[in-house]
Enzyme design. Structure first.
Site, PDB file in Angstrom:
ATOM      1  N   GLU A 269       0.851  -1.286  -0.109  1.00 27.59           N
ATOM      2  CA  GLU A 269       0.121  -0.060  -0.246  1.00 27.59           C
ATOM      3  C   GLU A 269       0.834   1.193  -0.002  1.00 27.59           C
ATOM      4  O   GLU A 269       2.017   1.170   0.734  1.00 27.59           O
ATOM      5  CB  GLU A 269      -0.976   0.116   1.128  1.00 27.59           C
ATOM      6  CG  GLU A 269      -1.888   1.237   1.178  1.00 27.59           C
ATOM      7  CD  GLU A 269      -2.548   1.288   2.765  1.00 27.59           C
ATOM      8  OE1 GLU A 269      -3.489   2.048   2.737  1.00 27.59           O
ATOM      9  OE2 GLU A 269      -2.013   0.822   3.623  1.00 27.59           O
ATOM     10  N   LYS A 344     -10.114   2.325  -1.966  1.00 27.86           N
ATOM     11  CA  LYS A 344      -9.805   2.006  -0.588  1.00 27.86           C
ATOM     12  C   LYS A 344     -11.368   2.451  -0.040  1.00 27.86           C
ATOM     13  O   LYS A 344     -11.648   3.642  -0.132  1.00 27.86           O
ATOM     14  CB  LYS A 344      -8.941   2.618   0.351  1.00 27.86           C
ATOM     15  CG  LYS A 344      -8.688   2.286   1.668  1.00 27.86           C
ATOM     16  CD  LYS A 344      -7.374   2.748   2.266  1.00 27.86           C
ATOM     17  CE  LYS A 344      -7.064   1.809   3.934  1.00 27.86           C
ATOM     18  NZ  LYS A 344      -6.045   2.535   4.428  1.00 27.86           N
ATOM     19  N   CYS A 378      -5.403  -2.593   3.103  1.00 31.85           N
ATOM     20  CA  CYS A 378      -4.819  -2.407   4.557  1.00 31.85           C
ATOM     21  C   CYS A 378      -6.130  -2.417   5.526  1.00 31.85           C
ATOM     22  O   CYS A 378      -6.659  -3.725   5.702  1.00 31.85           O
ATOM     23  CB  CYS A 378      -4.099  -1.279   4.585  1.00 31.85           C
ATOM     24  SG  CYS A 378      -3.372  -1.136   6.154  1.00 31.85           S
TER      25      CYS A 378
END
Length: 514
Positions: A269, A344, A378
């Site tokens: 990431e 995300k 993440c």
């Protein structure tokens, strides 16, 4: 002389077509008319049918009104228990076990509006199935048929005796007699097939139509393995002086992945924040804005590397400005040169505070030459609903590029990735950054131990860890995941989390239009 007769006003247009999502409400009403007293489809069942095998879902439409339908999926029938139930063969009606490479079509329902029976609607739907079976070069069509008139004879005939009498045309059964007329032959009788089919006393006749046009294809075989090789890059964050220096590091790792015969190379990431190390910008919001200016160079670099080195690349993630907002986006660079992206969805407090990152709003699943995959960046892996949605959409591997600054943050990602692998009978891959960027605000320290995880069962890696890096040093880890083992374990593992979900008492509502 009379005018020519306009025949169009006498026409009644009947068509057989594939079901679409806009048909669902009408189909739900139709099922209540066709099967009173039996548990009907739910909307999510029909949505799942369309998502997994739309070609196998047909409806009959007369003058714009749906008056009949049928549903099916593809399987390798030999892989199922002889005494299977309807729930077993359909994954509780969701057909998530549909196998695009299956040899057999399995028909799971046919319904015709009571007011339109004896118009050969069922026959037309069966013919549509047969045409599809020929087109797909399938060996056969198999159906588990109700015997709805059995309740009239249950006191005097066993199910076998009843079926024999129907076969000899001494008793009429609306389902079995119809199937025999449509060239289906009896394989066996299964007890407890459909729990709410009281008229049939829960029995079903397993029937088969053989495709005489079937041509064995030597390239089609029962797979003993379907390995996919993954190279996880545990990337060192350190001071660099140019984009060219960054590109050389990325190319080096892509070359390593390619030399190892990897199908995927996975970067961490926001590892492109390394580019901030040669800009003397101390204000985090301005620094991240500067980073967005490298988006086109970043995309061009990874697209070219994916094609040149013949490896699919999960390009970590990069911050991108779109319509005045900044997003954290993970890109899939396929080796055929095509590109996909996943935003995300959950933004950490630090991302909001320092960089003003905005949230995405879609869970995507991507087709690759190694099957369907998902990317969850993440923090997103810490929300189990997302992995479940991706799994229901067909993903077999979830890639999680991550960036954490300490061991506690890293372990949140790791433990959740391992849990997602177990919960969903799926592989998960985590790739993180190590090292430090002393002059870069909010990216000064890193901690990672990148790894590939499997479900925890006998056929998978011990402890559910396929491979892992040493903690907190720059290196790669290369491991194979086997999608064929995954498929088999979903059918007959020690536990079956996907099949055993209690969808009757809970579900996930994915608001995909928002």
């Amino acid at each position: 002389m009379s005018e020519e007769l306009d025949l169009s006003k006498f026409e009644k247009k009947m068509i057989i077509r594939n079901i679409e999502e806009s048909d669902i409400d009408e189909l739900l009403k139709l099922q209540n008319k066709c099967f009173p007293g039996m548990t009907p489809w739910k909307r999510e069942h029909l949505e799942s049918h369309i998502e997994h095998f739309q070609d196998g879902q047909f409806c009959a439409e007369l003058e714009g009104k749906i008056i009949g339908s049928c549903s099916s999926l593809l399987i390798n029938f030999d892989e199922y228990d002889d005494r299977h139930t309807w729930d077993d063969i359909t994954d509780n009606g969701y057909i998530t076990n549909h196998n695009p490479d299956g040899y057999n079509m399995y028909g799971i329902e046919v319904m015709v509006h009571p007011n339109y029976r004896r118009m050969k609607i069922g026959h037309r739907l069966y013919e549509a199935r047969k045409d599809l079976a020929r087109r797909l070069n399938l060996k056969s069509i198999i159906i588990g048929g109700r015997i709805p008139n059995y309740y009239k004879y249950a006191d005097e005939l066993t199910p076998r005796e009843y079926v024999q009498q129907v076969t000899l045309h001494k008793i009429y059964d609306p389902v079995l007699s119809f199937q025999l007329l449509n060239e289906f032959t009896l394989m066996r009788i299964n007890p407890n097939y459909l729990s709410d089919d009281l008229a049939s006393y829960k029995y079903a006749t397993l029937m088969e139509w053989n495709n005489v046009d079937y041509q064995p294809n030597t390239k089609r075989y029962y797979k003993t393995s379907h390995p996919v090789r993954v190279c996880v890059v545990q990337y060192m964050m350190k001071q660099i002086n140019s984009f060219e220096e960054f590109a050389k590091q990325v190319e080096y790792y892509t070359d390593v992945a390619s030399d190892a015969g990897s199908d995927f190379a996975v970067f961490p990431e926001i590892f492109t924040t390394q580019l901030m190390s040669f800009h003397d910008e101390k204000v985090p919001s301005k620094a991240i804005q500067k980073l967005t200016e490298y988006t086109e160079e970043y995309i061009e670099l990874f697209t070219e590397l994916a094609v040149r080195y013949n490896v699919n690349i999960i390009g970590g993630s990069h911050v991108v400005e779109e319509e005045g907002r900044i997003y954290n986006i993970a890109y899939l660079f396929r080796r055929d040169g095509t590109i996909e992206k996943q935003y995300k969805l959950h933004i950490t407090p630090n991302e909001r505070k320092w960089w003003g990152i905005s949230r995405g709003d879609q869970v995507k699943v991507f087709n690759t030459d190694c099957g369907k995959i998902a990317i969850q960046i993440c923090y997103d892996i810490e929300f189990p609903e997302l992995a479940r949605i991706a799994t229901d959409k067909g993903a077999k591997i979830i890639f999680t590029p991550f960036c954490t600054e300490d061991r506690q943050g890293y372990l949140r990602v790791r433990y959740c990735a391992q849990a997602r692998a177990v919960e969903n009978q799926i592989y998960t891959v985590i790739a993180g950054t190590v090292g430090n960027l002393p002059q870069t605000e909010n990216m000064d320290i890193q901690y990672a131990q990148s790894a590939i995880f499997a479900p925890s069962d006998f056929e998978f890696a011990r402890d559910g860890i396929v491979v892992e890096c040493n903690p907190n040093i720059e290196m790669v880890a290369i491991g194979d995941v086997d999608l064929e083992i995954l498929r088999r374990q979903r059918q007959s593992g020690t536990v079956n989390q996907l099949k055993d979900r209690r969808k009757d008492i809970y579900s996930i509502n994915y608001k995909k239009n928002h």
